[in-house]
Design an enzyme around this catalytic site. Structure first.
Site, mmCIF file in Angstrom:
data_model
loop_
_atom_site.group_PDB
_atom_site.id
_atom_site.type_symbol
_atom_site.label_atom_id
_atom_site.label_comp_id
_atom_site.label_asym_id
_atom_site.label_seq_id
_atom_site.Cartn_x
_atom_site.Cartn_y
_atom_site.Cartn_z
ATOM 1 N N CYS A 12 15.560 80.362 33.913
ATOM 2 C CA CYS A 12 14.111 79.799 34.116
ATOM 3 C C CYS A 12 13.318 80.642 34.834
ATOM 4 O O CYS A 12 13.601 81.665 35.702
ATOM 5 C CB CYS A 12 14.066 78.375 34.668
ATOM 6 S SG CYS A 12 15.164 77.089 34.211
ATOM 7 N N GLY A 38 13.131 82.415 29.774
ATOM 8 C CA GLY A 38 13.523 81.248 29.070
ATOM 9 C C GLY A 38 12.646 80.711 27.921
ATOM 10 O O GLY A 38 11.435 80.779 28.091
ATOM 11 N N ASN A 112 14.245 76.961 39.268
ATOM 12 C CA ASN A 112 14.829 78.010 38.871
ATOM 13 C C ASN A 112 16.244 78.121 39.485
ATOM 14 O O ASN A 112 16.224 78.265 40.775
ATOM 15 C CB ASN A 112 14.206 79.207 39.156
ATOM 16 C CG ASN A 112 14.836 80.559 38.558
ATOM 17 O OD1 ASN A 112 14.547 81.410 38.857
ATOM 18 N ND2 ASN A 112 15.767 80.290 37.554
ATOM 19 N N GLY A 113 17.544 77.964 38.578
ATOM 20 C CA GLY A 113 18.506 78.171 39.550
ATOM 21 C C GLY A 113 19.651 76.937 38.977
ATOM 22 O O GLY A 113 19.385 76.486 38.000
ATOM 23 N N TYR A 252 19.366 93.616 34.396
ATOM 24 C CA TYR A 252 19.159 92.782 33.082
ATOM 25 C C TYR A 252 18.119 91.741 32.867
ATOM 26 O O TYR A 252 17.394 92.092 31.941
ATOM 27 C CB TYR A 252 20.614 92.060 32.764
ATOM 28 C CG TYR A 252 20.518 91.381 31.548
ATOM 29 C CD1 TYR A 252 20.655 92.016 30.401
ATOM 30 C CD2 TYR A 252 20.737 90.020 31.263
ATOM 31 C CE1 TYR A 252 20.729 91.530 28.939
ATOM 32 C CE2 TYR A 252 20.872 89.375 30.211
ATOM 33 C CZ TYR A 252 20.813 90.220 29.022
ATOM 34 O OH TYR A 252 20.756 89.344 27.947
#
Ligand code: SF4
Length: 470
Positions: A12, A38, A112-113, A252
């Site tokens: 996210c 996302g 997020n996570g 990445y």
């Protein structure tokens, strides 16, 4: 960066703003710049005249917010979210921000996570009578806040934050304040910025650039920021732990123009390429990178090796998402649609093909074969991450251990499977030095769990890898 077809996906991106009359529109721009984190769903909740209202949907930010939708979201504060579904699946109800209304007021939550003790907590909460609207682990946090008996909202939040484990960067919006919290290990990046007198918080600093905001500082691990009319106040909800920022953010996920915990991502990737060239030289005519994340690495490899960098692979940006295609055959076709070799560049050449990671090996095999079909006489694959041998429990979909090619095979076996003339991964030490975080710990403040299997946190009894193979 071929997240969807490779099987390595970010969960996210989050964005929040406080104190700007065009809050929802700026959040839209911020989310747009975080779209790479996302693509399955997006949402915005804004605070206006003492109440919260929002809009969310499945798809890209530009699909979800058509003209007119944003105009309805008035107010000087907003939070937004772009989602790749890992924990909980990808239905509409799991698209964030989640909006909760109760007698004491409304709150919106964006996360997020991945919480590693979410299932344990959820079972305990259900035992106490809680009913959940979603299958997302994020909702657990809201229930913990509501059940807290602490005297103030901030104390309730701190109590809830101290009960959850794993990776989390949270934004929470009420009519009165914007709250930002980062887990005690700091797995995910979260930065604070300013836009005039307004405050902004975002997963990546590229979201500040797009709206003209300036970077102020990182949200610290274990810190809770309270942003309101009174300005910014900082509280701690957990003692300081060694930082474990996700290595894959540098390698990445993050955009090259972002700074992740103070380090420019393009520079880190270029240094990874330089280090790879030293560790794994190749006798070749050109260096090319798999777009987008490996372009910077390829430039670094070329610079250090003296082999010219060429644009040997082109990404087609206008094809649909491939991860909705379930079978392996269709996934391989997806690789072909997303990437094209530049025949005039690679034909008759010995090519160094730089990529950021090998997860299942499918993508690498297809790219090597595409380059050969386009006339490359040799293909030497160089990877800017160490071999991924373990699943991630912290919000990155890295597939299960059985599907991780490096978990079960030697480098030589992988080379044969992907059909390369040579294959080398960067060493762990080389990766850490190239990224160059100033942290003095042996891990330099990075999480290395998917390379080593040494997870920085306890994994709850029912913790699950972020596994949503499509
Ligand atoms: S396990 Fe790997 S992908 Fe997951 S947070 Fe750690 S470094 Fe990132």
């Amino acid at each position: 960066m071929l997240a969807e077809i490779k099987g390595l996906n970010e969960e996210c991106g989050i964005f929040g703003i406080w104190g700007h009359e065009d809050a929802a529109r700026l959040t839209y721009y911020g989310l747009h710049s975080l779209q790479h984190r996302g693509q399955e769903g997006a949402g915005i909740v804004a605070a206006h005249n003492g109440s919260l209202s929002g809009h969310k949907g499945l798809g890209l930010v530009t699909d979800v917010f058509q003209s007119g939708t944003l105009d309805a979201l008035k107010g000087a504060a907003a939070i937004g979210h772009v989602r790749y579904s890992t924990a909980g699946g990808g239905g509409y109800e799991n698209v964030q921000p989640l909006l909760f209304r109760s007698q004491t007021g409304a709150m919106a939550l964006a996360h997020n996570g991945n919480l590693t003790n979410a299932i344990e907590l959820k079972l305990a909460l259900e035992g106490q009578g809680s009913i959940f609207q979603t299958t997302s682990d994020t909702e657990v946090f809201a229930h913990l806040i509501r059940r807290s008996q602490a005297p103030t909202f901030v104390e309730q939040m701190k109590e809830a934050l101290s009960q959850i484990e794993g990776a989390f960067a949270f934004l929470l919006l009420t009519e009165k304040a914007l709250y930002a919290a980062l887990d005690p290990h700091g797995f995910r990046p979260l930065s604070l910025g300013r836009l005039g007198s307004a405050y902004v918080v975002a997963s990546e600093t590229c979201a500040f650039d797009v709206i003209g905001a300036t970077y102020e500082r990182e949200v610290a691990p274990g810190e809770l920021l309270i942003i309101s009319r009174e300005g910014v106040r900082s509280e701690r909800f957990a003692s300081r732990q060694p930082r474990s920022i996700c290595s894959m953010e540098y390698i990445y996920f993050a955009r090259p123009d972002s700074h992740v915990d103070g380090i420019n991502v393009h520079t880190a990737r270029k240094n990874l390429g330089k280090r790879l060239a030293l560790e794994a030289p190749a006798d070749a005519d050109i260096v090319t990178g798999v777009p987008d994340s490996s372009i910077s690495v390829a430039i670094g490899y070329a610079e250090a090796s003296g082999i010219p960098y060429e644009l040997g692979l082109i990404k087609n940006r206008y094809v649909g998402r491939t991860f909705i295609q379930p079978s392996q055959a269709l996934r391989e076709q997806g690789v072909k649609m997303k990437l094209s070799p530049v025949r005039g560049v690679v034909a008759g050449k010995r090519v160094v093909m730089v990529d950021d990671s090998i997860v299942r090996g499918t993508t690498s095999r297809r790219i090597v074969s595409m380059l050969r079909e386009a006339g490359a006489v040799e293909v030497h694959v160089r990877i800017s991450a160490p071999p991924i041998t373990h699943p991630c429990f912290y919000g990155i979909d890295t597939s299960s251990k059985e599907e991780l090619i490096a978990a079960n095979r030697t480098v030589e076996e992988i080379r044969r499977l992907i059909g390369a003339d040579s294959l080398a991964f960067i060493s762990q030490e080389g990766m850490l030095e190239a990224i160059g975080r100033p942290d003095v710990s042996p891990q330099r403040g990075q999480c290395l769990a998917c390379f080593t299997g040494q997870y920085p946190t306890r994994l709850g009894q029912a913790a699950r890898p972020c596994l949503t193979m499509k």
